[in-house]
Design an enzyme around this catalytic site. Sequence first.
Site, PDB file in Angstrom:
ATOM      1  N   ALA A 148       0.676  -1.253  -0.351  1.00 28.85           N
ATOM      2  CA  ALA A 148       0.272   0.077   0.294  1.00 28.85           C
ATOM      3  C   ALA A 148       0.981   0.968   0.338  1.00 28.85           C
ATOM      4  CB  ALA A 148      -0.709  -0.407   1.409  1.00 28.85           C
ATOM      5  N   SER A 178      -1.165  -4.605  10.477  1.00 32.66           N
ATOM      6  CA  SER A 178      -2.093  -4.738  11.290  1.00 32.66           C
ATOM      7  C   SER A 178      -3.834  -4.526  11.187  1.00 32.66           C
ATOM      8  CB  SER A 178      -1.624  -3.492  12.471  1.00 32.66           C
ATOM      9  OG  SER A 178      -1.831  -2.129  11.588  1.00 32.66           O
TER      10      SER A 178
HETATM   11  S1  PPS Z   1       0.952  -7.740  10.528  1.00 28.86           S
HETATM   12  O1  PPS Z   1      -0.625  -8.547   9.839  1.00 28.86           O
HETATM   13  O2  PPS Z   1       0.754  -6.552  10.603  1.00 28.86           O
HETATM   14  O3  PPS Z   1       1.431  -8.668  11.996  1.00 28.86           O
HETATM   15  O4  PPS Z   1       2.233  -7.918   9.135  1.00 28.86           O
HETATM   16  P1  PPS Z   1       3.107  -7.325   9.079  1.00 28.86           P
HETATM   17  O5  PPS Z   1       4.186  -7.346  10.804  1.00 28.86           O
HETATM   18  O6  PPS Z   1       3.529  -6.091   8.520  1.00 28.86           O
HETATM   19  O7  PPS Z   1       4.345  -7.983   7.615  1.00 28.86           O
HETATM   20  C1  PPS Z   1       3.682  -8.034   7.379  1.00 28.86           C
HETATM   21  C2  PPS Z   1       4.938  -7.995   5.476  1.00 28.86           C
HETATM   22  O8  PPS Z   1       5.418  -9.084   5.909  1.00 28.86           O
HETATM   23  C3  PPS Z   1       5.465  -9.804   4.780  1.00 28.86           C
HETATM   24  N1  PPS Z   1       4.513 -10.958   4.452  1.00 28.86           N
HETATM   25  C4  PPS Z   1       3.051 -11.335   4.447  1.00 28.86           C
HETATM   26  N2  PPS Z   1       2.337 -10.193   4.456  1.00 28.86           N
HETATM   27  C5  PPS Z   1       0.792 -10.749   3.716  1.00 28.86           C
HETATM   28  N3  PPS Z   1       0.399 -11.536   4.627  1.00 28.86           N
HETATM   29  C6  PPS Z   1       1.396 -12.598   4.545  1.00 28.86           C
HETATM   30  N4  PPS Z   1       0.944 -14.067   4.407  1.00 28.86           N
HETATM   31  C7  PPS Z   1       2.877 -12.034   4.287  1.00 28.86           C
HETATM   32  N5  PPS Z   1       3.982 -13.244   4.434  1.00 28.86           N
HETATM   33  C8  PPS Z   1       5.118 -12.852   4.432  1.00 28.86           C
HETATM   34  C9  PPS Z   1       4.908  -8.700   3.942  1.00 28.86           C
HETATM   35  O9  PPS Z   1       6.200  -8.627   3.208  1.00 28.86           O
HETATM   36  C10 PPS Z   1       4.660  -7.645   4.176  1.00 28.86           C
HETATM   37  O10 PPS Z   1       5.589  -6.685   4.620  1.00 28.86           O
HETATM   38  P2  PPS Z   1       4.962  -5.452   3.351  1.00 28.86           P
HETATM   39  O11 PPS Z   1       5.687  -4.118   3.521  1.00 28.86           O
HETATM   40  O12 PPS Z   1       3.409  -5.080   4.504  1.00 28.86           O
HETATM   41  O13 PPS Z   1       4.677  -5.574   2.005  1.00 28.86           O
END
Ligand code: PPS
Length: 175
Positions: A16, A86
């Site tokens: 995002a 989150s």
């Molecule tokens: S959460 O839901 O808030 O606990 O997630 P977060 O700690 O922000 O971690 C998101 C990053 O982990 C990677 N990743 C995934 N994201 C979403 N769903 C799954 N299953 C998953 N597996 C790995 C991904 O790189 C996210 O990073 P961002 O920067 O959001 O793309």
Amino acid sequence: MKSSGFTCWLTGLSGAGKSTLGIEITKALEELSVPCEYLDGDVIRTNLSKGLGFSREDRNTNVARVGFVCGLLNKHGINTIVALISPYRDGREQLKLQIPNFIEIFVDTPLDVCIKRDIKGLYKKALAGEIAEFTGISSPYEQPLNPDITLKTHKESVSQCVETVINYLQRQGKI
Ligand code: PPS
């Protein structure tokens, strides 16, 4: 001890633009000599939340841990900027109870735009069924119902989004 710092919490789908905005908001605040610490989801998951997965429970544990750190830093006047998917409303609602100066920032980039961007190539894998519980594909993202700020990275530039946040903080007397 009265809390004096604030937490800007960026929530939104993978891709995002949360990290880009988090880094730029932090830079803009530092240029204004506002003390702050940037906490990024990917970095948190390699240390503070190492070992956690992406189940509902693990994600909310991750969110609660980061919230705890923000509360401690804010108590000592260090503002925090957080970029974490989150995805669950209840997890974020807990933060509002825990952190006195909590600012919820919804990075409202539609799923189709995130899929098109696919900066890390994760959507391609998730759509092919290679990643389980992927946010927006096989795991929910519960949009904030009443965020303090909404940023639309597909319609506004990064600097416009940063300006929106800085203006908000100034209007609210936080900086
Ligand atoms: S959460 O839901 O808030 O606990 O997630 P977060 O700690 O922000 O971690 C998101 C990053 O982990 C990677 N990743 C995934 N994201 C979403 N769903 C799954 N299953 C998953 N597996 C790995 C991904 O790189 C996210 O990073 P961002 O920067 O959001 O793309």
